[in-house]
Design a protein around this motif. Structure first.
Motif, mmCIF file in Angstrom:
data_model
loop_
_atom_site.group_PDB
_atom_site.id
_atom_site.type_symbol
_atom_site.label_atom_id
_atom_site.label_comp_id
_atom_site.label_asym_id
_atom_site.label_seq_id
_atom_site.Cartn_x
_atom_site.Cartn_y
_atom_site.Cartn_z
ATOM 1 N N THR A 84 0.829 -1.211 0.000
ATOM 2 C CA THR A 84 0.000 0.000 0.000
ATOM 3 C C THR A 84 0.860 1.256 0.000
ATOM 4 O O THR A 84 0.604 2.204 -0.754
ATOM 5 C CB THR A 84 -0.930 0.008 1.234
ATOM 6 O OG1 THR A 84 -1.778 -1.142 1.201
ATOM 7 C CG2 THR A 84 -1.792 1.257 1.248
ATOM 8 N N ILE A 85 1.889 1.267 0.837
ATOM 9 C CA ILE A 85 2.762 2.441 0.937
ATOM 10 C C ILE A 85 3.581 2.615 -0.341
ATOM 11 O O ILE A 85 3.783 3.748 -0.804
ATOM 12 C CB ILE A 85 3.684 2.319 2.168
ATOM 13 C CG1 ILE A 85 2.840 2.324 3.441
ATOM 14 C CG2 ILE A 85 4.691 3.472 2.211
ATOM 15 C CD1 ILE A 85 3.616 1.977 4.697
ATOM 16 N N GLU A 86 4.061 1.515 -0.911
ATOM 17 C CA GLU A 86 4.806 1.602 -2.167
ATOM 18 C C GLU A 86 3.936 2.188 -3.277
ATOM 19 O O GLU A 86 4.412 2.998 -4.088
ATOM 20 C CB GLU A 86 5.330 0.220 -2.567
ATOM 21 C CG GLU A 86 6.508 -0.255 -1.724
ATOM 22 C CD GLU A 86 6.949 -1.663 -2.070
ATOM 23 O OE1 GLU A 86 8.101 -2.014 -1.792
ATOM 24 O OE2 GLU A 86 6.127 -2.431 -2.624
ATOM 25 N N ALA A 87 2.666 1.790 -3.299
ATOM 26 C CA ALA A 87 1.734 2.329 -4.299
ATOM 27 C C ALA A 87 1.529 3.825 -4.069
ATOM 28 O O ALA A 87 1.480 4.618 -5.018
ATOM 29 C CB ALA A 87 0.398 1.592 -4.233
ATOM 30 N N LYS A 88 1.418 4.220 -2.803
ATOM 31 C CA LYS A 88 1.264 5.632 -2.463
ATOM 32 C C LYS A 88 2.490 6.429 -2.888
ATOM 33 O O LYS A 88 2.364 7.554 -3.427
ATOM 34 C CB LYS A 88 1.036 5.771 -0.955
ATOM 35 C CG LYS A 88 0.962 7.194 -0.445
ATOM 36 C CD LYS A 88 -0.228 7.949 -1.015
ATOM 37 C CE LYS A 88 -0.351 9.337 -0.414
ATOM 38 N NZ LYS A 88 -1.446 10.122 -1.028
ATOM 39 N N ALA A 89 3.674 5.877 -2.650
ATOM 40 C CA ALA A 89 4.914 6.556 -3.037
ATOM 41 C C ALA A 89 4.989 6.740 -4.555
ATOM 42 O O ALA A 89 5.417 7.794 -5.046
ATOM 43 C CB ALA A 89 6.121 5.762 -2.536
ATOM 44 N N ARG A 90 4.579 5.728 -5.296
ATOM 45 C CA ARG A 90 4.566 5.844 -6.770
ATOM 46 C C ARG A 90 3.591 6.933 -7.210
ATOM 47 O O ARG A 90 3.870 7.706 -8.142
ATOM 48 C CB ARG A 90 4.186 4.498 -7.405
ATOM 49 C CG ARG A 90 5.284 3.455 -7.336
ATOM 50 C CD ARG A 90 4.987 2.273 -8.257
ATOM 51 N NE ARG A 90 3.777 1.560 -7.873
ATOM 52 C CZ ARG A 90 3.759 0.542 -7.007
ATOM 53 N NH1 ARG A 90 4.877 0.131 -6.432
ATOM 54 N NH2 ARG A 90 2.625 -0.073 -6.716
#
Length: 207
Positions: A41-47
């Protein structure tokens, strides 16, 4: 595998250990799954944040070029003076949370600079804010990934080493104690027969 004592006390120790491993394993497995989900979830947010940054930069460049005064805006006109961070907790891991930033603007002559400089500075602040947010998200992923590695190692230790090893120990002790019990019964029967034979022989001698 460490050498174990083939006793009832050791059997109880091993059974208690097995119960503990089996009790904690589901909790560790759940924590592992939670960490994996949160990291994705956080990786998607960072992208998403970085995509916004790229789009803003593209729009910014196109916007400035319209005025034909690309050299009027200098990057050092906007600097970060303070980063605001809070703290959150995910699966027992303390993580930083981006809460915004304070910016400072360089001195520039309002009469000599184009009218759009202030608007450009606002956009620059937004771009810097997105960079800072992405950095904090990266730090969250780093901390959670570190905890995930530790949790995964524990899950593997319980699943692939401790539980199989403890079950094998319990089986080994149970087999040994079972054999000892059978041997004890056999020895008891033999001893009883000897006593009976001796008693019979003594009775015959007395007659």
């Amino acid at each position: 595998m460490a050498k174990i004592k083939l006793t009832k006390n050791e059997q109880k120790v091993q059974k208690d250990a097995l119960k503990m491993y089996q009790r904690y394993l589901p909790t560790l497995t759940l924590k592992k799954q939670q960490l994996q989900t949160e990291i994705r979830t956080i990786e998607a947010k960072a992208r998403e944040v970085r995509a916004q940054r790229v789009a803003l930069e593209k729009e910014f460049s196109e916007w400035i070029s319209v005025f034909g005064e690309e050299d009027a805006f200098k990057p050092d006109m906007v600097t970060v003076s303070n980063i605001k961070k809070g703290f959150g907790n995910i699966a027992g891991v303390t993580i930083p949370v981006y809460e915004g930033a304070d910016f400072s603007r360089g001195d520039y002559d309002l009469y000599e600079t184009p009218l759009w400089i202030d608007l450009a500075a606002d956009r620059m602040e937004k771009a810097l804010s997105l960079d800072l947010e992405a950095d904090v998200l990266d730090e969250q992923v780093r901390l959670l990934s570190q905890e995930l590695r530790t949790t995964t190692q524990r899950v593997n230790l319980f699943e692939k080493v401790k539980i199989p090893e403890t079950k094998a120990n319990i089986k080994k002790i149970s087999v040994y104690l079972g054999d000892e019990q059978v041997a004890s019964v056999v020895r008891s029967k033999i001893s009883k027969k000897k006593l009976q034979a001796n008693a019979g022989a003594a009775q015959e001698a007395a007659e």
